[in-house]
Motif scaffolding. Structure first.
Motif, PDB file in Angstrom:
ATOM      1  N   ILE A  80       0.870  -1.198   0.014  1.00 41.45           N
ATOM      2  CA  ILE A  80      -0.202   0.099  -0.005  1.00 41.45           C
ATOM      3  C   ILE A  80       0.828   1.167   0.249  1.00 41.45           C
ATOM      4  O   ILE A  80       0.717   2.195  -0.855  1.00 41.45           O
ATOM      5  N   ALA A  81       1.907   1.177   0.870  1.00 41.39           N
ATOM      6  CA  ALA A  81       2.630   2.473   0.923  1.00 41.39           C
ATOM      7  C   ALA A  81       3.599   2.705  -0.407  1.00 41.39           C
ATOM      8  O   ALA A  81       3.440   3.843  -0.728  1.00 41.39           O
ATOM      9  N   ASP A  82       4.280   1.697  -0.981  1.00 45.18           N
ATOM     10  CA  ASP A  82       4.968   1.782  -2.087  1.00 45.18           C
ATOM     11  C   ASP A  82       3.942   2.251  -3.373  1.00 45.18           C
ATOM     12  O   ASP A  82       4.431   2.839  -4.379  1.00 45.18           O
ATOM     13  N   THR A  83       2.667   1.719  -3.307  1.00 44.23           N
ATOM     14  CA  THR A  83       1.707   1.819  -4.434  1.00 44.23           C
ATOM     15  C   THR A  83       1.453   3.505  -4.417  1.00 44.23           C
ATOM     16  O   THR A  83       1.361   4.131  -5.366  1.00 44.23           O
ATOM     17  N   ALA A  84       1.097   3.785  -3.361  1.00 46.76           N
ATOM     18  CA  ALA A  84       0.532   5.597  -3.040  1.00 46.76           C
ATOM     19  C   ALA A  84       1.717   6.125  -3.307  1.00 46.76           C
ATOM     20  O   ALA A  84       1.458   7.336  -3.948  1.00 46.76           O
ATOM     21  N   LEU A  85       2.957   6.109  -2.994  1.00 42.95           N
ATOM     22  CA  LEU A  85       4.182   6.964  -3.043  1.00 42.95           C
ATOM     23  C   LEU A  85       4.445   6.789  -4.578  1.00 42.95           C
ATOM     24  O   LEU A  85       4.736   8.040  -5.202  1.00 42.95           O
ATOM     25  N   ALA A  86       4.300   5.987  -5.370  1.00 43.88           N
ATOM     26  CA  ALA A  86       4.342   5.745  -6.919  1.00 43.88           C
ATOM     27  C   ALA A  86       3.211   6.401  -7.590  1.00 43.88           C
ATOM     28  O   ALA A  86       3.686   7.187  -8.495  1.00 43.88           O
ATOM     29  N   LEU A 107      -3.777 -15.331  23.633  1.00 46.09           N
ATOM     30  CA  LEU A 107      -3.571 -14.618  24.841  1.00 46.09           C
ATOM     31  C   LEU A 107      -4.718 -13.282  24.570  1.00 46.09           C
ATOM     32  O   LEU A 107      -5.079 -13.172  23.552  1.00 46.09           O
ATOM     33  N   VAL A 108      -5.117 -12.733  25.538  1.00 47.33           N
ATOM     34  CA  VAL A 108      -5.964 -11.559  25.611  1.00 47.33           C
ATOM     35  C   VAL A 108      -5.242 -10.424  25.080  1.00 47.33           C
ATOM     36  O   VAL A 108      -4.145  -9.996  25.713  1.00 47.33           O
ATOM     37  N   PHE A 109      -5.664  -9.904  23.971  1.00 45.48           N
ATOM     38  CA  PHE A 109      -4.886  -8.515  23.616  1.00 45.48           C
ATOM     39  C   PHE A 109      -5.977  -7.869  22.954  1.00 45.48           C
ATOM     40  O   PHE A 109      -6.877  -8.095  22.532  1.00 45.48           O
ATOM     41  N   ASP A 110      -5.605  -6.331  22.641  1.00 44.13           N
ATOM     42  CA  ASP A 110      -6.569  -5.428  21.867  1.00 44.13           C
ATOM     43  C   ASP A 110      -6.174  -5.471  20.320  1.00 44.13           C
ATOM     44  O   ASP A 110      -7.059  -5.453  19.944  1.00 44.13           O
ATOM     45  N   ASP A 111      -4.944  -5.611  20.139  1.00 48.24           N
ATOM     46  CA  ASP A 111      -4.702  -5.260  18.566  1.00 48.24           C
ATOM     47  C   ASP A 111      -3.172  -5.613  18.232  1.00 48.24           C
ATOM     48  O   ASP A 111      -2.320  -5.917  19.217  1.00 48.24           O
ATOM     49  N   VAL A 112      -3.172  -6.025  16.907  1.00 48.12           N
ATOM     50  CA  VAL A 112      -1.808  -6.410  16.379  1.00 48.12           C
ATOM     51  C   VAL A 112      -1.875  -5.350  15.329  1.00 48.12           C
ATOM     52  O   VAL A 112      -2.487  -5.461  14.268  1.00 48.12           O
ATOM     53  N   ALA A 113      -0.635  -4.760  15.061  1.00 45.99           N
ATOM     54  CA  ALA A 113      -0.510  -3.709  13.913  1.00 45.99           C
ATOM     55  C   ALA A 113       0.760  -3.837  13.362  1.00 45.99           C
ATOM     56  O   ALA A 113       1.833  -4.102  14.304  1.00 45.99           O
ATOM     57  N   VAL A 114       1.216  -3.698  12.129  1.00 46.89           N
ATOM     58  CA  VAL A 114       2.368  -3.311  11.482  1.00 46.89           C
ATOM     59  C   VAL A 114       2.339  -1.830  10.839  1.00 46.89           C
ATOM     60  O   VAL A 114       1.028  -1.306  10.452  1.00 46.89           O
ATOM     61  N   VAL A 115       3.382  -1.211  10.731  1.00 40.63           N
ATOM     62  CA  VAL A 115       3.557   0.301  10.348  1.00 40.63           C
ATOM     63  C   VAL A 115       4.653   0.199   9.083  1.00 40.63           C
ATOM     64  O   VAL A 115       5.471  -0.080   9.721  1.00 40.63           O
ATOM     65  N   ALA A 116       4.121   0.384   8.242  1.00 42.74           N
ATOM     66  CA  ALA A 116       5.276   0.745   7.086  1.00 42.74           C
ATOM     67  C   ALA A 116       5.227   2.351   6.573  1.00 42.74           C
ATOM     68  O   ALA A 116       4.126   3.043   6.307  1.00 42.74           O
ATOM     69  N   ARG A 117       6.465   2.667   6.762  1.00 42.74           N
ATOM     70  CA  ARG A 117       6.807   4.126   6.441  1.00 42.74           C
ATOM     71  C   ARG A 117       7.579   4.261   5.402  1.00 42.74           C
ATOM     72  O   ARG A 117       8.793   3.653   5.155  1.00 42.74           O
ATOM     73  N   ARG A 118       7.223   4.932   4.181  1.00 46.94           N
ATOM     74  CA  ARG A 118       7.958   5.245   3.075  1.00 46.94           C
ATOM     75  C   ARG A 118       8.114   6.659   2.639  1.00 46.94           C
ATOM     76  O   ARG A 118       7.127   7.588   3.045  1.00 46.94           O
ATOM     77  N   SER A 119       9.434   7.092   2.097  1.00 45.11           N
ATOM     78  CA  SER A 119       9.407   8.528   1.758  1.00 45.11           C
ATOM     79  C   SER A 119      10.122   8.633   0.560  1.00 45.11           C
ATOM     80  O   SER A 119      10.982   7.731   0.238  1.00 45.11           O
ATOM     81  N   ARG A 120      10.058   9.845  -0.307  1.00 41.46           N
ATOM     82  CA  ARG A 120      10.778   9.935  -1.328  1.00 41.46           C
ATOM     83  C   ARG A 120      12.076  10.014  -1.016  1.00 41.46           C
ATOM     84  O   ARG A 120      13.093   9.621  -1.685  1.00 41.46           O
ATOM     85  N   LYS A 121      12.520  10.553   0.266  1.00 43.00           N
ATOM     86  CA  LYS A 121      14.298  10.724   0.473  1.00 43.00           C
ATOM     87  C   LYS A 121      14.817   9.218   0.598  1.00 43.00           C
ATOM     88  O   LYS A 121      16.035   9.172   0.135  1.00 43.00           O
ATOM     89  N   ALA A 122      14.064   8.303   0.931  1.00 44.08           N
ATOM     90  CA  ALA A 122      14.793   6.791   1.114  1.00 44.08           C
ATOM     91  C   ALA A 122      14.595   6.219  -0.213  1.00 44.08           C
ATOM     92  O   ALA A 122      15.056   5.028  -0.225  1.00 44.08           O
ATOM     93  N   ARG A 123      13.879   6.581  -1.070  1.00 51.00           N
ATOM     94  CA  ARG A 123      13.949   5.730  -2.419  1.00 51.00           C
ATOM     95  C   ARG A 123      14.953   5.971  -3.254  1.00 51.00           C
ATOM     96  O   ARG A 123      15.649   7.072  -3.257  1.00 51.00           O
ATOM     97  N   PRO A 124      15.429   4.753  -3.930  1.00 56.39           N
ATOM     98  CA  PRO A 124      16.258   4.884  -4.687  1.00 56.39           C
ATOM     99  C   PRO A 124      16.060   5.580  -5.996  1.00 56.39           C
ATOM    100  O   PRO A 124      15.068   5.848  -6.424  1.00 56.39           O
TER     101      PRO A 124
END
Length: 124
Positions: A80-86, A107-124
């Motif tokens: 999602i992050a890569d497609t949006a940035l493109a 186990l009892v838990f509220d949520d599991v989440a992953v976070v992907a952060r992309r920026s133009r500065k970090a793109r090749p």
């Protein structure tokens, strides 16, 4: 750059996961997106073409998340992050959080989440 667009709690039913019942039956996921951009010009001219159309962005995120089943939600958030940035040259950076509140954790838990952060500065 301090301007941002935030989209929170986008719901999607998808079939991501490692276990057979996850890919067969699917489950509810939710997405949060944070987009960093400079929308001063868009605001000054009241011009949607100079910013990111958040309705289109929501559809993009939904389509990717509801698309091809993946074992890892990390893969989905990254796509999602890569497609949006493109697709949106106005974006300086994007952060995609994919929530999997019904992850198979005995186990009892509220949520599991992953976070992907992309920026133009970090793109090749």
């Amino acid at each position: 750059m301090a301007d941002r667009i935030e989209l929170k709690g986008l719901k999607v039913h998808a079939n991501h996961g490692v276990l057979p019942h996850e890919t067969e039956h699917g489950q509810a996921f939710s997405l949060d997106l944070v987009c960093w951009l400079d929308f001063r010009e868009a605001a000054a001219g009241d011009d949607l073409t100079k910013t990111v159309n958040y309705a289109e962005l929501a559809q993009l995120a939904h389509d990717v998340a509801a698309g091809t089943p993946r074992q890892l939600i990390e893969t989905v958030a990254s796509e999602i992050a890569d497609t949006a940035l493109a697709r949106y040259p106005q974006l300086h950076a994007i952060e995609v959080t994919l929530h999997k509140p019904h992850a198979p954790i005995p186990l009892v838990f509220d949520d599991v989440a992953v976070v992907a952060r992309r920026s133009r500065k970090a793109r090749p």
